[in-house]
Design an enzyme around this catalytic site. Structure first.
Site, short mmCIF file in Angstrom:
data_model
loop_
_atom_site.label_atom_id
_atom_site.label_comp_id
_atom_site.label_asym_id
_atom_site.label_seq_id
_atom_site.Cartn_x
_atom_site.Cartn_y
_atom_site.Cartn_z
N THR A 181 -154.72 -31.15 4.80
CA THR A 181 -155.17 -32.31 5.58
C THR A 181 -154.31 -33.55 5.35
O THR A 181 -154.47 -34.54 6.05
CB THR A 181 -156.63 -32.68 5.23
OG1 THR A 181 -156.69 -32.86 3.82
CG2 THR A 181 -157.58 -31.61 5.66
N VAL A 230 -162.08 -26.19 -2.85
CA VAL A 230 -161.52 -25.12 -3.69
C VAL A 230 -162.23 -25.00 -5.04
O VAL A 230 -162.08 -24.00 -5.74
CB VAL A 230 -160.00 -25.28 -3.93
CG1 VAL A 230 -159.21 -25.08 -2.68
CG2 VAL A 230 -159.67 -26.61 -4.59
N TYR A 272 -153.83 -34.79 -16.35
CA TYR A 272 -153.12 -34.33 -15.14
C TYR A 272 -151.93 -33.48 -15.56
O TYR A 272 -151.70 -32.39 -15.04
CB TYR A 272 -152.66 -35.53 -14.31
CG TYR A 272 -151.85 -35.12 -13.10
CD1 TYR A 272 -152.45 -34.38 -12.06
CD2 TYR A 272 -150.50 -35.43 -12.98
CE1 TYR A 272 -151.71 -33.97 -10.95
CE2 TYR A 272 -149.76 -35.02 -11.87
CZ TYR A 272 -150.37 -34.30 -10.86
OH TYR A 272 -149.66 -33.88 -9.77
N LYS A 288 -151.02 -29.47 -14.82
CA LYS A 288 -149.81 -28.97 -14.18
C LYS A 288 -149.02 -28.07 -15.13
O LYS A 288 -148.33 -27.15 -14.70
CB LYS A 288 -148.95 -30.14 -13.67
CG LYS A 288 -149.59 -30.85 -12.47
CD LYS A 288 -149.71 -29.94 -11.24
CE LYS A 288 -150.34 -30.62 -10.05
NZ LYS A 288 -150.51 -29.76 -8.87
N VAL A 336 -143.62 -38.27 -4.87
CA VAL A 336 -143.49 -37.96 -3.44
C VAL A 336 -144.30 -38.98 -2.64
O VAL A 336 -145.51 -39.13 -2.87
CB VAL A 336 -144.05 -36.56 -3.11
CG1 VAL A 336 -143.78 -36.21 -1.65
CG2 VAL A 336 -143.48 -35.51 -4.03
P1 NDP Z 1 -152.54 -35.69 -0.99
O1 NDP Z 1 -153.65 -36.40 -1.67
O2 NDP Z 1 -151.88 -36.31 0.17
O3 NDP Z 1 -153.03 -34.24 -0.57
C1 NDP Z 1 -153.91 -33.51 -1.35
C2 NDP Z 1 -154.54 -32.42 -0.54
O4 NDP Z 1 -155.39 -31.64 -1.37
C3 NDP Z 1 -155.39 -32.94 0.59
O5 NDP Z 1 -155.13 -32.20 1.75
C4 NDP Z 1 -156.80 -32.72 0.11
O6 NDP Z 1 -157.63 -32.42 1.24
C5 NDP Z 1 -156.65 -31.47 -0.76
N1 NDP Z 1 -157.71 -31.38 -1.73
C6 NDP Z 1 -157.97 -32.24 -2.74
N2 NDP Z 1 -159.09 -31.85 -3.40
C7 NDP Z 1 -159.52 -30.72 -2.77
C8 NDP Z 1 -160.64 -29.85 -2.99
N3 NDP Z 1 -161.49 -30.06 -4.00
N4 NDP Z 1 -160.80 -28.82 -2.16
C9 NDP Z 1 -159.93 -28.60 -1.15
N5 NDP Z 1 -158.86 -29.36 -0.92
C10 NDP Z 1 -158.67 -30.42 -1.72
O7 NDP Z 1 -151.48 -35.42 -2.14
P2 NDP Z 1 -150.13 -34.58 -2.19
O8 NDP Z 1 -149.76 -34.06 -0.88
O9 NDP Z 1 -149.17 -35.41 -2.90
O10 NDP Z 1 -150.58 -33.42 -3.16
C11 NDP Z 1 -150.33 -32.06 -2.94
C12 NDP Z 1 -149.96 -31.38 -4.25
O11 NDP Z 1 -148.71 -31.90 -4.68
C13 NDP Z 1 -150.93 -31.63 -5.39
O12 NDP Z 1 -151.12 -30.43 -6.09
C14 NDP Z 1 -150.21 -32.65 -6.28
O13 NDP Z 1 -150.61 -32.53 -7.62
C15 NDP Z 1 -148.79 -32.20 -6.07
N6 NDP Z 1 -147.76 -33.21 -6.38
C16 NDP Z 1 -147.76 -34.43 -5.77
C17 NDP Z 1 -146.78 -35.34 -6.07
C18 NDP Z 1 -146.75 -36.71 -5.47
O14 NDP Z 1 -146.10 -37.60 -6.02
N7 NDP Z 1 -147.40 -36.94 -4.35
C19 NDP Z 1 -145.70 -35.02 -7.01
C20 NDP Z 1 -145.81 -33.70 -7.59
C21 NDP Z 1 -146.79 -32.85 -7.26
P3 NDP Z 1 -159.16 -32.88 1.42
O15 NDP Z 1 -159.29 -34.20 0.75
O16 NDP Z 1 -159.32 -32.92 2.90
O17 NDP Z 1 -159.93 -31.82 0.80
C1 8X3 Z 2 -147.10 -36.23 -9.35
C2 8X3 Z 2 -145.95 -36.91 -10.02
O1 8X3 Z 2 -145.28 -38.35 -12.01
O2 8X3 Z 2 -147.22 -39.04 -10.75
O3 8X3 Z 2 -147.33 -34.98 -9.89
O4 8X3 Z 2 -147.33 -37.15 -12.20
S1 8X3 Z 2 -146.49 -37.90 -11.30
#
Ligand code: NDP
Ligand code: 8X3
Length: 840
Positions: free
Chosen positions: A590, A640, A732, A736, A765
């Site tokens: 989403t 999830v 966190y 990971k 990101v």
């Molecule tokens: P967003 O918050 O934009 O996206 C997170 C997504 O996870 C949403 O679609 C949300 O959907 C879904 N989500 C969260 N909780 C639940 C739940 N309990 N059940 C189902 N779906 C869930 O963040 P990102 O796109 O950045 O995150 C995606 C992944 O990337 C994560 O695992 C994050 O740890 C990882 N990541 C992100 C980084 C960053 O800097 N952004 C860097 C490194 C890794 P909804 O709320 O609709 O359920």
């Molecule tokens: C997301 C990157 O550095 O905020 O996983 O943990 S950081």
């Protein structure tokens, strides 16, 4: 002498003069561009349009409140970004009580500052509309409307203008003059100049004080309005006080939208977001009686005479035209309540709303109701599209125009508008935009702009200069004085290596539009000023020769184009998308990385199972992707963390959809940023339950299906936080680290079943909700990417696509990626992101 454009609001002429006085000693000459407070003269951006090279832009409170300074300002900033050095100076106003000049600080770093300017412009716009009503008979309608549009545009753009400014390398005046104007010389790349300037004997600075000496004539209403009775607008030289106490009752949509963009609203005690602070500013709109929704039975109501309805409609239009919009709307609402199934009444009602109230949303609602009666009415669909564009709801606009061309595949206007929307708003769909312009030109031969835009996309974006040439030439044929087509042709020929012809077109271009003649262009087109003496006879011979060469070239061109077309068609037939016949399941689709990955995989032909908790977002994404790509999509909304929900969702999929080829375990989050002894238990649980247990539950139900088919690929989204721990990242990071351990464990257990397991571990990101979620919706704290350029969500999506499209014998085990300015979890070069934005 080096020439610099110095642009400012006339109220700040003192500062401009001081800058000139100081810096002209360093061999700089300044060309002054200034604006007053109204739009009667050319706007500043128009004045600066032809001016190449660096621009010193002096911005003050007065500047931000001047229509002439602000009109077209956003585009100017966006287009000329790195050429501009904005210098922020105090504005001037006068003390309400003493009438004495005082300075008005120019601030735009806080959200409330921005809102202040948005309100200012919104008020200007509303007041002007009110005047329009009051002065109905005395107005030069067309000019007034033109002015009104300028005000509306500024009021819609001011927020973005300030945000753009905030992201630029602007300087406060004291920083600008500090250290012998060091930053100015850096801006002009003139180190030597600075050294020489430092050694000059200092010239005592003249402090630019607030003054009311008449630096500019004080303007009343713009002279374009021919009003018999004079209207006093003046209050002090800078700000036009509203002359009417009573505000027009309208919903200031722009305020709400801007505020929504900037505020991450505080959750209220019941957990819902509130916009009270904004809503309190919104005054009630012109009372719009909600016209009743048509019901089944309405469609069968007694027919009423067309002439009668026409009569009502015309009366209402007349009333509205003579200023009585309220009664026009209420009379139509009354008629509608008696004849709810009349398309004409509903349509007229919507048109009046659109024309007179700027309440685009309500007008769109009414058009939707009208379309329930006549679903294929082209005028209504076109109007929805136009209103949606005004509201900046480009998806709605696009959908509406697309529906229109489905109904009438020769509707040139709809194709043209589709082209405009898609070209401007959907940069990844430029080919589609080009097709739309092509059709617009085909079905409306007079729409030369469509032909020109088509050619432009071919040349600039689609790298098809040869094809572009044909359409630029067509443009020129229709309008031999087209200001740019010759130049575009020169560029296209140049790109194709045909320098001779390029030069010829360049010569024609600069004849029509001398502004295009710059040293850079002269050099590129090897244009020499020396003229060749030429006899009339030689001239004729050369002309004749040129013509036959041109004919020959045209013949060859047509043949080559045909061949290229055939090759292109054959290529399209051959190309198979890498995802065809494969199903990918993405959790967390989403927003952020998951959503962007969904789009990229759709583009690559994968059928998709998209999951997340926010159902409407899933529905919208499904609609968007299905309308764009020829793929199948299934959406599943569940949490999830809920093992039963996970099991149910996958079990209920049915056999076809259970043949999942790729599982992307992406859903995840960070919550909080506290040292371990202050951490919140609910944060820890949420992270561990989502990032670790949620990923496990998903894998536990999907992996057996893969084992059964002896094929599959699991991608776990980890993080740099799973490689290194950082202060306050404790839980966190642990979650990971667990993802990394699980990736390795899964691979050990599954490799013998021909199942690949990979991990993608990104650093920071943007284009995600990650930071906002981490800081519980606190938008201010979430501004962590402003001083460096992190990865985009699409960079991570690219890595995922790459991993899943390797040949079957290759398993990419781990991809670790970070933005160039990030070297480790906490090692980030925060010196600004401008260079990346310039380059990209
Ligand atoms: P967003 O918050 O934009 O996206 C997170 C997504 O996870 C949403 O679609 C949300 O959907 C879904 N989500 C969260 N909780 C639940 C739940 N309990 N059940 C189902 N779906 C869930 O963040 P990102 O796109 O950045 O995150 C995606 C992944 O990337 C994560 O695992 C994050 O740890 C990882 N990541 C992100 C980084 C960053 O800097 N952004 C860097 C490194 C890794 P909804 O709320 O609709 O359920
Ligand atoms: C997301 C990157 O550095 O905020 O996983 O943990 S950081």
């Amino acid at each position: 002498m080096k020439s610099i454009a110095l642009a400012y609001c006339i109220d700040n002429i003192r500062i401009a003069e001081e800058i000139e006085r100081q810096l002209s000693r360093a061999s700089y000459s300044f060309e002054h561009f200034y604006c007053k407070r109204t739009t009667n003269d050319e706007s500043l951006s128009t004045q600066l349009r032809g001016k190449r090279g660096p621009v010193l832009l002096v911005i003050s409170d007065n500047f931000l409140k001047s229509a002439q300074c602000m009109s077209g300002g956003l585009k100017f900033l966006q287009e000329r970004g790195s050429d501009i050095l904005p210098v922020i100076v105090d504005g001037q106003t006068k003390d309400d009580n003493t009438g004495q000049p005082i300075s008005a600080p120019t601030q735009f770093d806080r959200v409330s500052d921005i809102i202040k300017y948005i309100n200012y412009w919104q008020d200007q716009y509303l007041d002007l509309r009110k005047q329009k009503r009051q002065l109905h008979d005395e107005l030069d309608e067309e000019k007034f409307n033109q002015y009104l549009r300028v005000m509306r545009d500024i009021s819609g753009e001011i927020g973005e203008f300030l945000r753009t400014l905030r992201n630029m390398d602007f300087l406060e005046y004291p920083d600008f003059i500090a250290n012998s104007y060091e930053r100015f010389f850096r801006f002009t790349n003139d180190d030597n100049g600075w050294r020489a300037f430092r050694d000059l004997p200092p010239l005592m600075p003249i402090a630019p004080k607030p003054t009311f000496e008449p630096t500019a004539p004080v303007e009343t209403l713009p002279p374009i309005v021919e009003i018999k009775q004079e209207i006093e607008v003046e209050s002090h030289p800078n700000v036009e006080e509203p002359i009417l106490e009573e505000k027009i009752a309208e919903t200031p949509v722009a305020i709400v939208e801007e505020a929504e963009k900037m505020y991450e609203p505080e959750p209220s005690s019941n957990g819902n977001f509130e916009f009270e602070h904004i809503e309190s500013k919104i005054e009630p709109p012109i009372e719009i009686e909600a016209a009743p929704e048509p019901e089944e039975k309405d469609l069968e109501e007694e027919p009423i005479g067309e002439a009668q309805i026409q009569n009502w409609v015309e009366t209402a239009y007349d009333a509205a035209n003579s200023g009585d919009v309220q009664s026009a709307l209420s009379s139509l609402a009354d008629y509608i309540s008696f004849h709810p199934g009349s398309f004409a009444l509903r349509y007229a009602y919507a048109v009046l709303l659109a024309q007179y109230t700027d309440n685009q949303s309500e007008s769109i609602n009414q058009l939707d109701a009208a379309l329930e009666i006549e679903p294929e009415n082209e005028e209504a669909l076109l109007l929805i599209g136009q209103l949606a564009e005004l509201k900046q709801d480009f998806l709605l606009a696009k959908n509406s125009y697309e529906k229109l061309v489905e109904i009438n595949d020769e509707n040139a206007d709809a194709y043209y508008r589709l082209g405009m929307v898609v070209a401007a708003q959907y940069p990844d769909q430029i080919e589609q935009a080009a097709k739309y312009f092509k059709k617009a030109a085909k079905y409306d031969e007079n729409n030369m702009d469509a032909t020109y835009r088509y050619a432009n996309l071919l040349a600039e974006q689609l790298d098809k200069p040869k094809k572009a040439i044909k359409y630029f030439e067509k443009t020129l044929k229709a309008n031999p004085k087209h200001p740019f087509a010759n130049y575009d042709l020169a560029m296209s020929y140049h790109r194709m290596g045909n320098k001779e012809t390029a030069r010829e077109y360049y010569l024609r271009a600069i004849k029509i539009n001398p502004e295009l003649k710059t040293p850079e262009n002269d050099k590129a087109f090897e244009y020499k000023v020396t003229a060749y003496p030429e006899s009339a006879a030689t001239h004729e011979t050369i002309e004749a020769l040129k013509q036959s060469i041109q004919q020959l070239e045209e013949m060859l061109k047509t043949q080559e184009e045909e061949a290229a077309k055939q090759a292109e068609a054959a290529e399209t037939l051959k190309a198979k998308l890498p995802g065809e016949g494969k199903i990918a399941l993405i959790t967390g689709a989403t927003s952020g990385i998951g959503r962007t990955t969904a789009t990229l995989l759709a583009e690559n032909g994968f059928d998709l199972i998209l999951t997340g908790r926010r159902k409407e977002r899933l529905d919208d994404l499904e609609k968007e992707l299905e309308s764009e790509y020829d793929i199948k999509i299934k959406t599943l909304d569940f949490d999830v963390r809920d093992v039963n929900a996970v099991e149910r969702a996958i079990e209920n999929l049915g056999e076809d959809w259970q043949a999942i080829d790729i599982l992307i375990n992406n859903a995840g989050k960070a919550k909080g940023f506290h040292p371990i002894h202050e951490g919140k238990l609910e944060h820890w649980e949420e992270m561990i339950d989502t990032n670790v247990k949620g990923l496990l539950y998903m894998t536990r139900v999907v992996a057996p299906l893969m084992v059964k088919r002896r094929k599959g690929h699991i991608i776990n989204i980890s993080s740099t936080a799973g490689k290194e721990v950082y202060p306050n990242g404790n839980v966190y990071c642990a979650s990971k680290f667990a993802v990394e351990a699980l990736t390795k464990g899964m691979r050990l257990d599954l490799h013998s079943y021909n199942i690949r397991v990979s991990q993608v571990a990104p650093g920071h990101v943007e284009e995600t909700e990650f930071a906002l979620v981490r800081f519980d919706g606190d938008a201010e704290r979430a501004r962590i990417y402003e001083d460096f350029k992190p990865l985009n969500a699409s960079d991570v999506a690219d890595a995922i696509l790459w991993a899943i499209t390797r040949p079957p014998h290759v398993n990419v085990q781990d991809i670790l990626l970070m933005g160039t300015q990030q070297a480790g979890v906490t090692i980030i070069d925060r010196s600004g992101r401008a260079i990346f934005e310039e380059e990209e």
